[in-house]
Design an enzyme around this catalytic site. Sequence first.
Site, short mmCIF file in Angstrom:
data_model
loop_
_atom_site.label_atom_id
_atom_site.label_comp_id
_atom_site.label_asym_id
_atom_site.label_seq_id
_atom_site.Cartn_x
_atom_site.Cartn_y
_atom_site.Cartn_z
NE ARG A 122 -4.29 -1.90 1.73
CZ ARG A 122 -4.26 -2.81 2.48
NH1 ARG A 122 -3.46 -2.93 3.53
NH2 ARG A 122 -5.02 -3.90 2.29
CE LYS A 144 0.30 14.20 -14.61
NZ LYS A 144 -0.12 14.47 -16.19
CD GLU A 186 8.48 16.87 -22.32
OE1 GLU A 186 7.79 17.80 -21.86
OE2 GLU A 186 7.77 15.86 -22.66
CE LYS A 228 6.07 17.65 -13.76
NZ LYS A 228 6.27 16.41 -14.85
CD GLU A 238 -2.83 17.11 -16.24
OE1 GLU A 238 -1.88 16.40 -16.07
OE2 GLU A 238 -3.38 16.99 -17.23
NE ARG A 242 1.34 17.10 -12.99
CZ ARG A 242 1.94 16.43 -12.35
NH1 ARG A 242 1.72 16.22 -11.04
NH2 ARG A 242 3.09 15.44 -12.71
CG ASN A 246 -0.39 17.67 -20.86
OD1 ASN A 246 0.52 17.02 -20.50
ND2 ASN A 246 -1.62 17.80 -20.02
CG HIS A 249 2.52 16.54 -24.20
ND1 HIS A 249 3.19 17.86 -24.13
CD2 HIS A 249 2.97 15.67 -23.76
CE1 HIS A 249 4.53 17.55 -23.45
NE2 HIS A 249 4.44 16.05 -23.24
CG HIS A 253 -0.29 12.34 -26.57
ND1 HIS A 253 -1.11 12.94 -25.49
CD2 HIS A 253 0.77 12.18 -26.08
CE1 HIS A 253 -0.13 13.09 -24.57
NE2 HIS A 253 0.78 12.38 -24.83
CG HIS A 267 6.85 11.83 -25.51
ND1 HIS A 267 5.84 12.00 -25.71
CD2 HIS A 267 7.27 12.68 -24.24
CE1 HIS A 267 5.32 12.87 -24.75
NE2 HIS A 267 6.07 13.18 -24.01
#
Length: 368
Positions: A122, A144, A186, A228, A238, A242, A246, A249, A253, A267
């Site tokens: 956990r 994340k 990035e 960041k 987010e 946040r 992106n 992005h 994507h 990426h």
Amino acid sequence: MSETVHVDLGDRSYDIVIGPGVLAQSGAAIAPFLRRPHVAIVTDENVGPLHLRSLQAGLQAAGVTSTCLTLPAGEATKSWPHFERTVEWLLEQKVERNDVVIAFGGGVIGDLVGFAAAVLRRGVRFVQIPTSLLAQVDSSVGGKTGINAPQGKNLIGAFHQPSLVLADTDVLGTLTERDYLAGYGEVVKYGLLGDSAFFQWLEVNAPKAAAGDMAARIAAVKRSVQMKADIVQRDETEQGDRALLNLGHTFCHALEKATDYSDRLLHGEGVAIGCALAFELSARLGLCSQEDPSRVRAHLRDMKMKVDLSDIPGDLPDADALVSLMAQDKKVIDGQLRFILARGIGEAFVTADVPPEAVRGVLRDALS
Ligand code: GLY
């Protein structure tokens, strides 16, 4: 010569230490988190042979012993089978609630190991030791974690903040030029989304950083990580701001899906092309001047990066098909595609109010 950025998240706060030789100091940095002087490291087949000995020597210098699991390198590792193997290995190593797990690699290892730490017993603490530029400036910070599903990337995961991030800028010296520049996609994103002075600084200094100038590398990583951290502090899960991270992005994507997440497009390369397209779209919608997308493109060209869709090898689907791929993005809410657009360099904002015809137009012209 190392620098520290603090991420202030109450009882989930942590430091990010950036600089050359950080691996050699890893034992001293991690020891305060340990109840017993032993850690479990997970790395991959690219990073292990190059850097594991330095990490283990750094740990040993502070009397910290370690065991290590080495996974195959590449995006395919971010999957249920390798996740299961990692969790079972950590259990076999008898990792307890109070122990610390180390994610030692790029974004794939960081995301997978962070998720394993999030669910093991956990939740156990973990330390990110990112070895790619992309992981140092983006994926190792902010908590994340997760793996990919057959239905899409990063669809299974959890928010689980690391206890510490150690970004050794010496390690960037073993990246290929292509991987370094993909990570730079990035870095430039941060200037474009929220700091025009940083973008201006990058226009002058990023070529030096790419050529190996350590002071420029540290400064670029530090400013990126600071930005960041600021955003994550405002919006950890987010719900709002946040999403600014992106920028580029949504286009990226769709292009990654169109190229089957293959070597045709990394990426960070997709992020850079996506940022150029997001600025083009912003200019067409009258939000920023036409000079802004031109300036973005000129800088990416200066850096010898991919800028145009024609820089992606092989055929791409047409504009309609790319827009359909965007509509499958996990950032779609109530059927509305969210875009990050800009009122100028350093002035990005989130909007769901983008006419699909304008997106199609930008893509049609970019494909012609
Ligand atoms: N890479 C985007 C984020 O961390 O939110």
